[in-house]
Design a protein around this motif. Structure first.
Motif, mmCIF file in Angstrom:
data_model
loop_
_atom_site.group_PDB
_atom_site.id
_atom_site.type_symbol
_atom_site.label_atom_id
_atom_site.label_comp_id
_atom_site.label_asym_id
_atom_site.label_seq_id
_atom_site.Cartn_x
_atom_site.Cartn_y
_atom_site.Cartn_z
ATOM 1 N N GLU A 2 11.276 3.731 27.147
ATOM 2 C CA GLU A 2 10.088 4.367 27.437
ATOM 3 C C GLU A 2 8.934 3.619 27.901
ATOM 4 O O GLU A 2 9.040 2.283 27.386
ATOM 5 C CB GLU A 2 9.552 5.227 26.127
ATOM 6 N N SER A 3 7.967 3.717 29.020
ATOM 7 C CA SER A 3 7.067 2.906 29.484
ATOM 8 C C SER A 3 5.774 3.264 29.415
ATOM 9 O O SER A 3 5.523 4.708 29.699
ATOM 10 C CB SER A 3 7.563 2.289 30.686
ATOM 11 N N PRO A 35 6.895 -1.855 28.405
ATOM 12 C CA PRO A 35 7.541 -1.223 27.414
ATOM 13 C C PRO A 35 6.488 -0.603 26.256
ATOM 14 O O PRO A 35 5.352 -1.447 26.112
ATOM 15 C CB PRO A 35 8.361 -2.083 26.716
ATOM 16 N N VAL A 36 6.541 0.791 26.005
ATOM 17 C CA VAL A 36 5.728 1.353 24.835
ATOM 18 C C VAL A 36 5.703 0.428 23.769
ATOM 19 O O VAL A 36 4.585 0.165 23.248
ATOM 20 C CB VAL A 36 6.354 2.792 24.536
ATOM 21 N N LEU A 96 12.361 8.226 28.976
ATOM 22 C CA LEU A 96 13.877 7.353 28.975
ATOM 23 C C LEU A 96 14.527 7.682 30.344
ATOM 24 O O LEU A 96 14.340 8.796 30.823
ATOM 25 C CB LEU A 96 14.768 7.715 27.951
ATOM 26 N N PRO A 97 14.956 6.596 31.029
ATOM 27 C CA PRO A 97 15.466 7.118 32.537
ATOM 28 C C PRO A 97 16.933 7.719 32.036
ATOM 29 O O PRO A 97 17.627 7.761 31.130
ATOM 30 C CB PRO A 97 16.111 5.801 33.136
ATOM 31 N N GLN A 98 16.932 8.979 32.927
ATOM 32 C CA GLN A 98 17.975 9.720 33.078
ATOM 33 C C GLN A 98 19.158 9.284 33.607
ATOM 34 O O GLN A 98 19.210 8.949 34.743
ATOM 35 C CB GLN A 98 17.749 11.199 33.591
ATOM 36 N N ARG A 156 1.838 8.954 22.760
ATOM 37 C CA ARG A 156 0.773 10.069 22.516
ATOM 38 C C ARG A 156 -0.549 9.566 22.911
ATOM 39 O O ARG A 156 -1.498 10.048 23.517
ATOM 40 C CB ARG A 156 0.830 10.870 21.208
ATOM 41 N N ALA A 157 -0.757 8.547 22.272
ATOM 42 C CA ALA A 157 -2.134 7.562 22.195
ATOM 43 C C ALA A 157 -2.490 7.208 23.736
ATOM 44 O O ALA A 157 -3.516 7.622 24.169
ATOM 45 C CB ALA A 157 -2.159 6.389 21.303
#
Length: 103
Positions: free
Chosen positions: A32-33, A42-43, A77-79, A65-66
């Protein structure tokens, strides 16, 4: 905006996050980014910088969320594409009869 990350309350602002991430080199994104400015981070890296906590102390969902509530663009996430398998007419007929054919 007040948010809770790793059971600690934080008062975050969009300008504060932009200031905190200024000069931070983005790591390679594998999950996730968050897009901050013109860079994609990256998160977990963003969470570590803005909270000054270890990455194991919070989840990516809390930070995502923040950041979303502050107006930043977040990507999941990349599919992965499902590999397609070419089935010959013989293999299809055998499968319909319940007889597995090895390739």
């Amino acid at each position: 905006m007040r948010c809770v990350i790793a059971r600690f309350p934080f008062d975050l602002t969009k300008s504060g996050v932009l200031e905190s991430m200024k000069g931070v080199k983005p790591e390679q994104v594998t999950g996730e980014s968050v897009i901050i400015g013109r860079r994609t981070y990256p998160v977990k890296q963003v969470g570590q910088v803005i909270t000054r906590q270890d990455r194991r102390d919070f989840s990516a969902g809390e930070v995502r969320r923040a950041m979303t509530q502050l107006g930043f663009t977040c990507r999941g996430l990349p599919q992965a594409a499902m590999p397609t398998r070419v089935v010959s007419p013989l293999q299809q007929a055998s499968a319909m009869l319940g007889i597995p054919v090895t390739v």
